[in-house]
Write a protein that holds these residues in place. Structure first.
Motif, PDB file in Angstrom:
ATOM      1  N   ILE A   1       0.847  -1.202   0.000  1.00  0.00           N
ATOM      2  CA  ILE A   1       0.000   0.000   0.000  1.00  0.00           C
ATOM      3  C   ILE A   1       0.878   1.247   0.000  1.00  0.00           C
ATOM      4  O   ILE A   1       0.658   2.194  -0.766  1.00  0.00           O
ATOM      5  N   ILE A   2       1.913   1.248   0.845  1.00  0.00           N
ATOM      6  CA  ILE A   2       2.814   2.407   0.948  1.00  0.00           C
ATOM      7  C   ILE A   2       3.600   2.597  -0.349  1.00  0.00           C
ATOM      8  O   ILE A   2       3.827   3.729  -0.792  1.00  0.00           O
ATOM      9  N   GLU A   3       3.987   1.504  -0.964  1.00  0.00           N
ATOM     10  CA  GLU A   3       4.769   1.549  -2.210  1.00  0.00           C
ATOM     11  C   GLU A   3       4.051   2.347  -3.297  1.00  0.00           C
ATOM     12  O   GLU A   3       4.674   3.063  -4.080  1.00  0.00           O
ATOM     13  N   LYS A   4       2.728   2.257  -3.325  1.00  0.00           N
ATOM     14  CA  LYS A   4       1.942   2.933  -4.368  1.00  0.00           C
ATOM     15  C   LYS A   4       1.691   4.405  -4.054  1.00  0.00           C
ATOM     16  O   LYS A   4       1.178   5.138  -4.886  1.00  0.00           O
ATOM     17  N   LYS A   5       2.019   4.822  -2.841  1.00  0.00           N
ATOM     18  CA  LYS A   5       1.750   6.194  -2.434  1.00  0.00           C
ATOM     19  C   LYS A   5       2.918   7.125  -2.768  1.00  0.00           C
ATOM     20  O   LYS A   5       4.077   6.720  -2.742  1.00  0.00           O
ATOM     21  N   SER A   6       2.597   8.386  -3.048  1.00  0.00           N
ATOM     22  CA  SER A   6       3.612   9.414  -3.281  1.00  0.00           C
ATOM     23  C   SER A   6       3.817  10.223  -2.016  1.00  0.00           C
ATOM     24  O   SER A   6       3.009  10.177  -1.081  1.00  0.00           O
ATOM     25  N   ASN A   7       4.889  10.982  -1.976  1.00  0.00           N
ATOM     26  CA  ASN A   7       5.188  11.811  -0.817  1.00  0.00           C
ATOM     27  C   ASN A   7       4.015  12.751  -0.518  1.00  0.00           C
ATOM     28  O   ASN A   7       3.518  13.450  -1.403  1.00  0.00           O
ATOM     29  N   GLY A   8       3.543  12.750   0.744  1.00  0.00           N
ATOM     30  CA  GLY A   8       2.432  13.612   1.132  1.00  0.00           C
ATOM     31  C   GLY A   8       1.063  12.981   1.006  1.00  0.00           C
ATOM     32  O   GLY A   8       0.057  13.569   1.414  1.00  0.00           O
ATOM     33  N   ASP A   9       0.972  11.781   0.433  1.00  0.00           N
ATOM     34  CA  ASP A   9      -0.314  11.094   0.279  1.00  0.00           C
ATOM     35  C   ASP A   9      -0.836  10.593   1.624  1.00  0.00           C
ATOM     36  O   ASP A   9      -0.103  10.529   2.623  1.00  0.00           O
ATOM     37  N   ILE A  10      -2.108  10.214   1.624  1.00  0.00           N
ATOM     38  CA  ILE A  10      -2.756   9.708   2.837  1.00  0.00           C
ATOM     39  C   ILE A  10      -3.217   8.265   2.618  1.00  0.00           C
ATOM     40  O   ILE A  10      -3.800   7.940   1.576  1.00  0.00           O
ATOM     41  N   ILE A  11      -2.934   7.411   3.582  1.00  0.00           N
ATOM     42  CA  ILE A  11      -3.510   6.056   3.597  1.00  0.00           C
ATOM     43  C   ILE A  11      -4.826   6.142   4.364  1.00  0.00           C
ATOM     44  O   ILE A  11      -4.860   6.583   5.508  1.00  0.00           O
ATOM     45  N   ARG A  12      -5.914   5.726   3.710  1.00  0.00           N
ATOM     46  CA  ARG A  12      -7.243   5.784   4.332  1.00  0.00           C
ATOM     47  C   ARG A  12      -7.734   4.363   4.635  1.00  0.00           C
ATOM     48  O   ARG A  12      -7.736   3.497   3.748  1.00  0.00           O
ATOM     49  N   ILE A  13      -8.153   4.157   5.875  1.00  0.00           N
ATOM     50  CA  ILE A  13      -8.550   2.825   6.344  1.00  0.00           C
ATOM     51  C   ILE A  13      -9.879   2.925   7.083  1.00  0.00           C
ATOM     52  O   ILE A  13     -10.123   3.907   7.800  1.00  0.00           O
ATOM     53  N   TRP A  14     -10.699   1.904   6.916  1.00  0.00           N
ATOM     54  CA  TRP A  14     -11.979   1.848   7.644  1.00  0.00           C
ATOM     55  C   TRP A  14     -12.062   0.521   8.390  1.00  0.00           C
ATOM     56  O   TRP A  14     -11.803  -0.539   7.819  1.00  0.00           O
ATOM     57  N   ILE A  15     -12.442   0.601   9.678  1.00  0.00           N
ATOM     58  CA  ILE A  15     -12.625  -0.603  10.496  1.00  0.00           C
ATOM     59  C   ILE A  15     -14.056  -0.601  11.036  1.00  0.00           C
ATOM     60  O   ILE A  15     -14.324  -0.060  12.111  1.00  0.00           O
ATOM     61  N   PRO A  16     -15.016  -1.138  10.274  1.00  0.00           N
ATOM     62  CA  PRO A  16     -16.397  -1.211  10.766  1.00  0.00           C
ATOM     63  C   PRO A  16     -16.529  -2.307  11.829  1.00  0.00           C
ATOM     64  O   PRO A  16     -15.838  -3.328  11.762  1.00  0.00           O
ATOM     65  N   GLY A  17     -17.389  -2.081  12.807  1.00  0.00           N
ATOM     66  CA  GLY A  17     -17.533  -3.047  13.903  1.00  0.00           C
ATOM     67  C   GLY A  17     -16.294  -3.070  14.771  1.00  0.00           C
ATOM     68  O   GLY A  17     -15.820  -4.128  15.168  1.00  0.00           O
ATOM     69  N   CYS A  18     -15.756  -1.877  15.101  1.00  0.00           N
ATOM     70  CA  CYS A  18     -14.456  -1.801  15.796  1.00  0.00           C
ATOM     71  C   CYS A  18     -14.549  -2.124  17.278  1.00  0.00           C
ATOM     72  O   CYS A  18     -13.540  -2.275  17.946  1.00  0.00           O
ATOM     73  N   SER A  19     -15.764  -2.195  17.831  1.00  0.00           N
ATOM     74  CA  SER A  19     -15.970  -2.484  19.248  1.00  0.00           C
ATOM     75  C   SER A  19     -15.162  -1.505  20.108  1.00  0.00           C
ATOM     76  O   SER A  19     -15.218  -0.304  19.872  1.00  0.00           O
ATOM     77  N   THR A  20     -14.380  -2.002  21.058  1.00  0.00           N
ATOM     78  CA  THR A  20     -13.677  -1.125  21.994  1.00  0.00           C
ATOM     79  C   THR A  20     -12.300  -0.669  21.501  1.00  0.00           C
ATOM     80  O   THR A  20     -11.491  -0.155  22.272  1.00  0.00           O
ATOM     81  N   GLY A  21     -12.008  -0.873  20.221  1.00  0.00           N
ATOM     82  CA  GLY A  21     -10.869  -0.212  19.593  1.00  0.00           C
ATOM     83  C   GLY A  21      -9.568  -0.972  19.481  1.00  0.00           C
ATOM     84  O   GLY A  21      -8.615  -0.498  18.857  1.00  0.00           O
ATOM     85  N   GLU A  22      -9.493  -2.183  20.060  1.00  0.00           N
ATOM     86  CA  GLU A  22      -8.214  -2.895  20.048  1.00  0.00           C
ATOM     87  C   GLU A  22      -7.706  -3.156  18.625  1.00  0.00           C
ATOM     88  O   GLU A  22      -6.511  -3.007  18.348  1.00  0.00           O
ATOM     89  N   GLU A  23      -8.616  -3.549  17.728  1.00  0.00           N
ATOM     90  CA  GLU A  23      -8.174  -3.851  16.362  1.00  0.00           C
ATOM     91  C   GLU A  23      -7.717  -2.581  15.646  1.00  0.00           C
ATOM     92  O   GLU A  23      -6.716  -2.594  14.907  1.00  0.00           O
TER      93      GLU A  23
END
Length: 577
Positions: free
Chosen positions: A277-299
């Protein structure tokens, strides 16, 4: 010892259950508990030997300097894997009990020091078992009971003398036999729909998307707790008792989670998935991630830590933006705090604890630089607008509780939300089903899949409309005023004055989503990249997020005016107060 004496003195001679006692023991001293407890019960008591079958009306006591687990109803002893002071034998056993016995498991935490028992009870409750904690006011040592209560993972808080009585009533009323006859299934489905109506009216959530078996197990648990034997009687009880509706709602919110759950997939995430994922990104880009059903946040924190471990070793300036969502407001509030009991040492390595956590009393607090990468939001996956333009979606062990139709909706949402070749990370028991053609397999064993960019006619259809459409934020500070018949000079003047001279403001709903803007809010709020929701905390500029989230939470609880001053907000590259 006093707690055990009282507990067993109140039990009948043959309660029809097996009891396993796990204590904190000095590894160098022989336990005297077997001999001491014989005076207080007629049940057979024994110190556990390796490979002991668990039988009802027996009491089993862990030996010193051993870890113990249960598998297929057999107790197994193991050499401790962690040094003394780091061992967590109570959580270790209770987690195995939850996985082995599921809805049959009962976890009880009595007098004791430290934070153990919280994680174990959380797993037992998540699997549909019963969780009980001794009232701290009656405990000789209240550390463990109070920690459980703070985490909110108990079904009951009781004085010791009341716990045996509850167990007997509960065991008599708990029906663990599966429904076999189709006619009963149809009848049950009809009654379940009545329960879904009551839940939806009270909470706004529709549990019709859950598998019937999942709902039935948890309804049976609540029936047993309330000593109700017939489903129709329980429905009547729900109709008259709003508090019970909310208790059932919380029971249905399954929160089984832990840090770095399942070691192998997280190793693959670190070594193979994140670097690509990082390899495809350019300097200054943002990695966007979604964790649905995250419960109390450990994951969410686990994934943030892994991305930081990879990201910090490469030269590009890559930012990380993680959206973690759940319909359980209580769980989201715990996740936002980022504070966990010291029992997480069984899941988090020493190096990671040192690098990413602060010691906070008997707890660990996630460091600010990781916390600031994550936006925790109350969000209903099935009806709220999804996040979009995502590089990775991690949805692990949520789909197994949903029926087939609901799973189809979820996969269509994920396909829509991911960028081309974005990664989908599922749980160990989950598969793509009918959506296999929409994703390419990266690692079938560890459940990593890549989104395919299909032709429009072959794209998965969302098949339904979301509850709300996302409104547009206009960049201009002066709104375009449409002259309507009822407008007069005073109203128009008032609007112009408010738009140009009144302090910037936004009105939000109970979820934190903005429903109205006035004044120059651009100094404080900015839309997240992509089609994210209008959650005001998500949109807050740097420096404002934490304070804004905190004050909204305070206002929700106090229902009074709350004020925070001297907040540094970054606008146009500079901070202003």
């Amino acid at each position: 010892l006093e707690a055990f004496k009282t507990f067993f003195s109140e039990l009948p001679d043959a309660p029809g259950m097996a009891f396993v006692i796990v204590q904190h023991l000095d590894p160098t001293h022989k336990s005297l508990m077997v001999d001491l407890l014989k005076k207080y019960t007629k049940m057979q008591i024994s110190e556990v030997k390796d490979h002991t079958e668990v039988l009802k009306n027996h009491v089993y006591i862990i030996p010193p300097n051993k870890d113990m687990a249960i598998f297929n109803g057999i107790l197994h002893l193991m050499e401790p894997s962690l040094p003394r002071g780091f061992r967590k034998p109570i959580d270790f056993f209770q987690r195995s009990l939850a996985n082995d016995q599921g809805v049959r498991a009962v976890g009880i935490i009595l007098s004791g020091t430290g934070t153990e028992g919280t994680m174990g009870l959380k797993d037992i409750k998540g699997h549909g078992g019963l969780t009980i904690v001794q009232d701290p006011e009656t405990a000789q040592y209240d550390g463990m009971p109070r920690n459980v209560i703070t985490a909110g993972v108990q079904d009951f808080i009781l004085p010791i003398k009341e716990i045996p009585k509850l167990l007997i009533k509960y065991s008599k009323n708990r029906n663990l036999k599966p429904i076999e006859k189709p006619i009963e299934v149809v009848k049950t489905k009809d009654q379940l729909e009545k329960i879904f109506i009551l839940l939806r009216n009270e909470t706004g959530c529709n549990f019709d998307d859950y598998k019937d078996s999942t709902v039935i197990r948890r309804v049976e648990k609540r029936m047993a707790i309330n000593q109700i034997t017939k489903l129709e009687d329980y429905i009547k009880y729900l109709q008259k008792n709003t508090e019970e509706v909310l208790k059932l709602f919380n029971e249905l919110l399954i929160g089984v989670t832990s840090f770095f759950r399942d070691t192998d997939p997280f190793e693959i995430l670190k070594k193979e998935v994140v670097p690509k994922i990082i390899e495809k990104k350019s300097n200054g880009d943002i990695i966007r991630i979604w964790i649905p059903g995250c419960s109390t946040g450990e994951e969410a924190y686990s994934i943030a830590i892994i991305i930081d471990e990879v990201n910090s070793k490469q030269k590009k300036n890559i930012k990380v933006q993680i959206f973690a969502s759940d319909i359980d407001e209580r769980a989201i509030n715990i996740a936002r705090l980022g504070v966990y009991p010291d029992t997480i040492v069984t899941d988090v390595s020493k190096d990671r604890l040192h690098a990413y956590f602060y010691v906070d009393g008997q707890s660990y607090r996630i460091k600010k630089e990781i916390r600031d990468q994550i936006v925790f939001a109350e969000h209903n996956l099935m009806k709220d607008p999804p996040f979009s333009k995502l590089d990775l979606i991690s949805c692990r062990n949520l789909l197994i509780y949903l029926n087939i139709e609901a799973q189809k909706k979820v996969f269509s949402i994920f396909h829509y939300a991911l960028i081309d070749k974005g990664i989908l990370f599922l749980g160990s028991s989950e598969s793509l089903g009918e959506y296999a053609d929409a994703f390419e397999v990266i690692d079938r064993k560890n459940k990593f899949f890549k989104r395919k960019n299909l032709q429009p006619d072959k794209m998965p259809q969302l098949g339904y409309n979301f509850k709300d459409t996302l409104p547009t934020i206009k960049s201009t500070t002066v709104p375009v005023l449409k002259r309507v018949q009822h407008d007069n000079l005073a109203i128009i003047t008032q609007r112009l004055l408010i738009s140009n001279y009144a302090p910037a403001c936004t009105i939000i709903d109970n979820k934190g989503d903005a429903v109205y803007f006035s004044g120059n809010t651009g100094k404080y709020l900015q839309p997240s990249p992509g089609e994210a929701s209008l959650n005001v905390v998500d949109m807050a500029r740097e420096g404002l997020k934490t304070k804004l989230s905190s004050i909204i939470s305070k206002a929700r609880k106090s229902k009074k005016l709350e004020v925070t001053s001297n907040v540094k907000v970054k606008t146009n590259g500079n901070f202003q107060t």
